[in-house]
Design a protein around this motif. Structure first.
Motif, PDB file in Angstrom:
ATOM      1  N   PRO A 229       7.353  18.249  36.078  1.00  0.00           N
ATOM      2  CA  PRO A 229       5.966  18.683  35.876  1.00  0.00           C
ATOM      3  C   PRO A 229       5.809  19.725  34.778  1.00  0.00           C
ATOM      4  O   PRO A 229       4.702  19.881  34.226  1.00  0.00           O
ATOM      5  CB  PRO A 229       5.585  19.253  37.244  1.00  0.00           C
ATOM      6  N   ASP A 230       6.872  20.432  34.433  1.00  0.00           N
ATOM      7  CA  ASP A 230       6.787  21.404  33.338  1.00  0.00           C
ATOM      8  C   ASP A 230       6.645  20.732  31.972  1.00  0.00           C
ATOM      9  O   ASP A 230       6.294  21.399  30.996  1.00  0.00           O
ATOM     10  CB  ASP A 230       8.042  22.297  33.316  1.00  0.00           C
ATOM     11  N   TYR A 231       6.948  19.440  31.898  1.00  0.00           N
ATOM     12  CA  TYR A 231       6.922  18.736  30.612  1.00  0.00           C
ATOM     13  C   TYR A 231       5.496  18.378  30.196  1.00  0.00           C
ATOM     14  O   TYR A 231       5.037  18.746  29.118  1.00  0.00           O
ATOM     15  CB  TYR A 231       7.785  17.480  30.689  1.00  0.00           C
ATOM     16  N   ASN A 232       4.779  17.653  31.043  1.00  0.00           N
ATOM     17  CA  ASN A 232       3.377  17.327  30.758  1.00  0.00           C
ATOM     18  C   ASN A 232       2.701  16.832  32.037  1.00  0.00           C
ATOM     19  O   ASN A 232       3.349  16.654  33.074  1.00  0.00           O
ATOM     20  CB  ASN A 232       3.240  16.296  29.616  1.00  0.00           C
ATOM     21  N   ALA A 233       1.402  16.586  31.941  1.00  0.00           N
ATOM     22  CA  ALA A 233       0.625  16.191  33.124  1.00  0.00           C
ATOM     23  C   ALA A 233       1.059  14.837  33.675  1.00  0.00           C
ATOM     24  O   ALA A 233       0.939  14.584  34.877  1.00  0.00           O
ATOM     25  CB  ALA A 233      -0.860  16.151  32.774  1.00  0.00           C
ATOM     26  N   GLU A 234       1.571  13.952  32.808  1.00  0.00           N
ATOM     27  CA  GLU A 234       2.004  12.630  33.260  1.00  0.00           C
ATOM     28  C   GLU A 234       3.182  12.710  34.225  1.00  0.00           C
ATOM     29  O   GLU A 234       3.420  11.781  34.991  1.00  0.00           O
ATOM     30  CB  GLU A 234       2.373  11.755  32.058  1.00  0.00           C
ATOM     31  N   HIS A 235       3.920  13.828  34.190  1.00  0.00           N
ATOM     32  CA  HIS A 235       5.070  13.990  35.080  1.00  0.00           C
ATOM     33  C   HIS A 235       4.785  15.006  36.196  1.00  0.00           C
ATOM     34  O   HIS A 235       5.710  15.579  36.754  1.00  0.00           O
ATOM     35  CB  HIS A 235       6.299  14.416  34.280  1.00  0.00           C
ATOM     36  N   ARG A 236       3.536  15.178  36.538  1.00  0.00           N
ATOM     37  CA  ARG A 236       3.153  16.175  37.542  1.00  0.00           C
ATOM     38  C   ARG A 236       3.678  15.822  38.935  1.00  0.00           C
ATOM     39  O   ARG A 236       3.790  16.707  39.801  1.00  0.00           O
ATOM     40  CB  ARG A 236       1.631  16.313  37.591  1.00  0.00           C
TER      41      ARG A 236
END
Length: 250
Positions: A229-236
């Protein structure tokens, strides 16, 4: 009139001879240093930190684990042998191609020897399956025991193989999922039935959130690519873990 150094073949030959000797001596000293360092490393440094030592699932994660896992994945027989030696049971996945760019090649289906995958059907190329096994054994289970006081019996995921481009776009780079070289981890089922979910527990300041961050950080030392989730919203709501491309940890 410019001064010219007198030409003396004997002196010039002697200078060249001494220069060659100096170079040879330098090379000998360099190799002696390398051999000495190797000798010390063999006896003082644990195997998981040495890239020339065989990879073992029972070794803790070290500086060379990720490199050795990627290298072992290039040899189907070696990769399967390492997992079999660790007691991991797997089934071979028949090779197939799909569409313009999707394929299943050198893939296995993990059956037992680690926390069960939920859902069970998750074909993975061998190097991805090997990395997942190391991560489960050396990162996930120790973190669960220390922070949650119990083991992990199930690893929930959103899928491994999927014939698509990145983020499901019509154009753009092909996803590692199109080659079964990635898995999206959604959560962890504990011995008592609780589920630690990335979607709901990532921001938890207590043990659940600490566990998720611990296993994410550990994944960065095993997989070539770890996205959270720290990477971007798509990986939340999941961790994307794969063994291809540039090293990325977020």
């Amino acid at each position: 009139m410019r001064y010219r150094v007198p030409h003396n073949p004997r002196i010039e030959h002697e200078v060249r001879h001494r220069a060659r000797l100096a170079r040879y001596a330098g090379l000998v000293i360099l190799w002696l240093i390398v051999l000495l360092m190797t000798f010390v490393a063999e006896r003082k440094i644990p195997d998981q930190h040495l890239p020339w030592k065989p990879l073992s699932v029972v070794d803790p994660v070290g500086l060379a684990t990720r490199v050795k896992a990627a290298q072992a994945g290039a040899d189907p027989k070696l990769c399967r042998g390492i997992m079999a030696k660790a007691g991991v049971v797997y089934a071979e996945v028949p090779e197939r191609t799909e569409g313009e760019f999707c394929e299943l090649r050198d893939a296995v289906q993990l059956r037992s020897g680690l926390a069960r995958l939920e859902p069970a059907e998750a074909p993975l190329v061998c190097k991805e399956a090997l990395a997942l096994t190391i991560w489960e054994r050396q990162v996930v289970q120790p973190a669960a025991d220390e922070l949650l006081g119990q083991g992990v019996v199930g690893i929930e995921h959103f899928g491994s193989y999927a014939c698509r481009r990145m983020y499901g776009q019509k154009d753009g780079p092909v996803s590692e999922h199109a080659r079964a070289d990635a898995i999206d981890i959604a959560g962890f089922r504990l011995t008592d039935g609780q589920v630690i979910s990335i979607a709901s527990d990532w921001t938890d300041p207590g043990p659940r959130g600490q566990f998720l961050r611990r296993v994410r950080d550990g994944a960065c030392r095993v997989f070539l690519t770890t996205l959270s989730p720290d990477y971007n919203a798509e990986h939340r709501d999941h961790f994307h873990l794969d063994m291809s491309g540039w090293t990325t940890c977020s």
